[in-house]
Design an enzyme around this catalytic site. Sequence first.
Site, PDB file in Angstrom:
ATOM      1  N   LYS A 230     138.054  34.045 -46.372  1.00  0.00           N
ATOM      2  CA  LYS A 230     138.657  34.391 -45.077  1.00  0.00           C
ATOM      3  C   LYS A 230     138.370  33.300 -44.052  1.00  0.00           C
ATOM      4  O   LYS A 230     137.243  32.806 -43.971  1.00  0.00           O
ATOM      5  CB  LYS A 230     138.091  35.732 -44.567  1.00  0.00           C
ATOM      6  CG  LYS A 230     138.637  36.941 -45.321  1.00  0.00           C
ATOM      7  CD  LYS A 230     138.122  38.227 -44.692  1.00  0.00           C
ATOM      8  CE  LYS A 230     138.514  39.447 -45.498  1.00  0.00           C
ATOM      9  NZ  LYS A 230     139.854  39.944 -45.254  1.00  0.00           N
TER      10      LYS A 230
ATOM     11  N   ASP B 153     131.521  49.032 -52.588  1.00  0.00           N
ATOM     12  CA  ASP B 153     132.847  48.419 -52.430  1.00  0.00           C
ATOM     13  C   ASP B 153     132.832  47.347 -51.338  1.00  0.00           C
ATOM     14  O   ASP B 153     133.467  46.298 -51.494  1.00  0.00           O
ATOM     15  CB  ASP B 153     133.860  49.517 -52.070  1.00  0.00           C
ATOM     16  CG  ASP B 153     135.269  48.975 -51.918  1.00  0.00           C
ATOM     17  OD1 ASP B 153     135.700  48.211 -52.800  1.00  0.00           O
ATOM     18  OD2 ASP B 153     135.951  49.315 -50.927  1.00  0.00           O
TER      19      ASP B 153
ATOM     20  N   HIS C  36     136.472  37.696 -52.241  1.00  0.00           N
ATOM     21  CA  HIS C  36     137.563  37.109 -51.445  1.00  0.00           C
ATOM     22  C   HIS C  36     137.209  36.991 -49.963  1.00  0.00           C
ATOM     23  O   HIS C  36     137.861  36.273 -49.223  1.00  0.00           O
ATOM     24  CB  HIS C  36     138.883  37.867 -51.653  1.00  0.00           C
ATOM     25  CG  HIS C  36     138.999  39.157 -50.888  1.00  0.00           C
ATOM     26  ND1 HIS C  36     138.399  40.320 -51.285  1.00  0.00           N
ATOM     27  CD2 HIS C  36     139.647  39.452 -49.739  1.00  0.00           C
ATOM     28  CE1 HIS C  36     138.688  41.283 -50.417  1.00  0.00           C
ATOM     29  NE2 HIS C  36     139.439  40.788 -49.462  1.00  0.00           N
TER      30      HIS C  36
ATOM     31  N   LYS D 203     134.701  41.548 -58.408  1.00  0.00           N
ATOM     32  CA  LYS D 203     133.644  42.460 -58.011  1.00  0.00           C
ATOM     33  C   LYS D 203     133.955  43.869 -58.508  1.00  0.00           C
ATOM     34  O   LYS D 203     135.130  44.154 -58.755  1.00  0.00           O
ATOM     35  CB  LYS D 203     133.476  42.440 -56.498  1.00  0.00           C
ATOM     36  CG  LYS D 203     134.791  42.758 -55.747  1.00  0.00           C
ATOM     37  CD  LYS D 203     134.675  43.923 -54.871  1.00  0.00           C
ATOM     38  CE  LYS D 203     135.882  44.769 -54.988  1.00  0.00           C
ATOM     39  NZ  LYS D 203     136.266  45.603 -53.976  1.00  0.00           N
TER      40      LYS D 203
ATOM     41  N   HIS E 168     130.783  42.375 -50.288  1.00  0.00           N
ATOM     42  CA  HIS E 168     131.271  41.421 -49.296  1.00  0.00           C
ATOM     43  C   HIS E 168     130.325  41.179 -48.108  1.00  0.00           C
ATOM     44  O   HIS E 168     129.958  40.051 -47.813  1.00  0.00           O
ATOM     45  CB  HIS E 168     132.610  41.897 -48.722  1.00  0.00           C
ATOM     46  CG  HIS E 168     133.677  42.129 -49.748  1.00  0.00           C
ATOM     47  ND1 HIS E 168     134.060  41.177 -50.664  1.00  0.00           N
ATOM     48  CD2 HIS E 168     134.465  43.215 -49.999  1.00  0.00           C
ATOM     49  CE1 HIS E 168     135.044  41.656 -51.426  1.00  0.00           C
ATOM     50  NE2 HIS E 168     135.295  42.892 -51.052  1.00  0.00           N
TER      51      HIS E 168
ATOM     52  N   GLU F 145     138.035  50.325 -41.561  1.00  0.00           N
ATOM     53  CA  GLU F 145     139.452  50.309 -41.929  1.00  0.00           C
ATOM     54  C   GLU F 145     140.118  51.639 -41.581  1.00  0.00           C
ATOM     55  O   GLU F 145     139.469  52.686 -41.580  1.00  0.00           O
ATOM     56  CB  GLU F 145     139.595  50.083 -43.438  1.00  0.00           C
ATOM     57  CG  GLU F 145     139.003  48.778 -43.904  1.00  0.00           C
ATOM     58  CD  GLU F 145     139.218  48.557 -45.394  1.00  0.00           C
ATOM     59  OE1 GLU F 145     140.135  47.816 -45.741  1.00  0.00           O
ATOM     60  OE2 GLU F 145     138.481  49.148 -46.200  1.00  0.00           O
TER      61      GLU F 145
HETATM   62  C1  BG6 Z   1     138.377  45.108 -51.183  1.00  0.00           C
HETATM   63  C2  BG6 Z   1     137.961  46.543 -51.269  1.00  0.00           C
HETATM   64  O1  BG6 Z   1     137.477  44.291 -51.896  1.00  0.00           O
HETATM   65  O2  BG6 Z   1     138.399  44.695 -49.821  1.00  0.00           O
HETATM   66  C3  BG6 Z   1     138.926  47.425 -50.461  1.00  0.00           C
HETATM   67  O3  BG6 Z   1     137.949  46.994 -52.612  1.00  0.00           O
HETATM   68  C4  BG6 Z   1     139.027  46.909 -49.044  1.00  0.00           C
HETATM   69  O4  BG6 Z   1     138.486  48.769 -50.468  1.00  0.00           O
HETATM   70  C5  BG6 Z   1     139.328  45.411 -49.034  1.00  0.00           C
HETATM   71  O5  BG6 Z   1     140.060  47.632 -48.393  1.00  0.00           O
HETATM   72  C6  BG6 Z   1     139.268  44.857 -47.618  1.00  0.00           C
HETATM   73  O6  BG6 Z   1     139.591  43.510 -47.597  1.00  0.00           O
HETATM   74  P1  BG6 Z   1     140.972  43.015 -47.018  1.00  0.00           P
HETATM   75  O7  BG6 Z   1     140.843  41.524 -47.045  1.00  0.00           O
HETATM   76  O8  BG6 Z   1     142.037  43.545 -47.926  1.00  0.00           O
HETATM   77  O9  BG6 Z   1     141.081  43.584 -45.641  1.00  0.00           O
END
Ligand code: BG6
Length: 455
Positions: free
Chosen positions: A168, A221, A164, A134, A226, A202
Amino acid sequence: MDDISTLIILGATGDLTSRLLLPGVGRLLTDQPGRRLKIVGADLPTKDQDEWSATVKSAFDSAGANGDAVEHALTHTRYLPTDATSPEQLRQLMEAAEGIPALYFALPPSVTARAINALHDVGLPEHTVLALEKPFGTDQQSAADLNRKLASLVTEEQIFRVDHFLGKSSVLNILGLRFTNVLFEPLWNRDHVAKVEIVYDEQLGLEGRAGYYDSSGALIDMIQSHLIQVMALVTMEAPTSLEAADLRAVKTEALRAVRPWGSDPATASRRARYTAGTIDGRQLPSYVEEEGVQARRETETLAEVTLESQSWRWAGVPFTLRSGKALGERRREIVLTFRDVPHVPEGMQGMISPAVLRLRLGPDSMSLEFNINGPGDPYVIDRAHLMTEFGEGRLNPYGEVLNGILQRDPSLSLRGEAAEQAWRVIDEIRGAWSNGRVPLEEYAAGSGGPEHWGK
Ligand code: BG6
């Protein structure tokens, strides 16, 4: 069907490769000691073979990887300095492949687009898989163009648009929960659900990723890449099977129904950017002070959009998708709040709140909050919480996604149209933002976002 035996990573010296991809491969190889995989790293900056081998080793170590498959991969990995936009160099790269190769584009979208163009002059081995990180394109039009170019190289089943989040445990458990119980699915609609929130707040800040993040922002992002895909899993109809064709068809159909709430992208969205602050004792500079950030880009670090699935099942139910960086609290969950009961028998006392189902994304768990006659006075209602942990997946999310790629099973990747549909919604919102209809607000790092947003 034969598995992939060579994984070629374009963008091998990048952060994504060492932080996420290689540890994911390490976990996967530990879980599958019989697998024989050759990993070929390729990138412009010239790393030498020893440096590359050390990168792979330390990424595997960070994932606690071990066993026969890991040892084999470490012994056979190679590094080839490559300009991914040069047909000649790509041809040489493909010659290093043994068996069926997967070409993984861990590159910025503009370079990926040029590399795909260059591939037209390179003969790809039969069944070659193309895996793309992505963001897939930069808007609906560029995603459609990229899809067209990819379709002239390989079939749709050979294209993996990576997300990804679809690897999960909690996200995959949406399927198990909904479609293997008679308990939830009958209530999974506008008659019984009042609202849905999909939140990924986050505590992490920019972490030196300005080169990528400053031109993406939270909307692209996280929400485009996602959360909107997670929404599709929540809103889709039941697939006949989990095979890629069935699962991806219902998911894409679900995305087609998504619109900004009230069909107004301006009132349906908010954006903000963090200023200096403290998170758990850690001092963070203001986003615009971070290295590589250009303030005039007005990149948001927190985005919130309210969407609707315009369908019989969901019309009138707000879906709020929100994600931000540098927030005081980590909150990563999918929350379904059910409707109020139509009538509470007179004489029942206590706080009567609607039932709430929470699917937490890391640590992956689920809770159902509902009302019961509590202990003590049986006419007074108490709140009960049923909790279960999904536990660590057998693989981490990247490992799960890579497993699909190596087995050439695209169930967990996006179909071409799904990527375009996600952009369609986001483009509308970005249009309202660039027309100045949605102000860029501020929040202090470590806070819960702009004060008046509430929770
Ligand atoms: C990524 C983003 O795809 O996903 C990041 O680019 C983000 O900015 C992250 O922090 C969050 O996913 P995970 O699984 O690392 O918590």
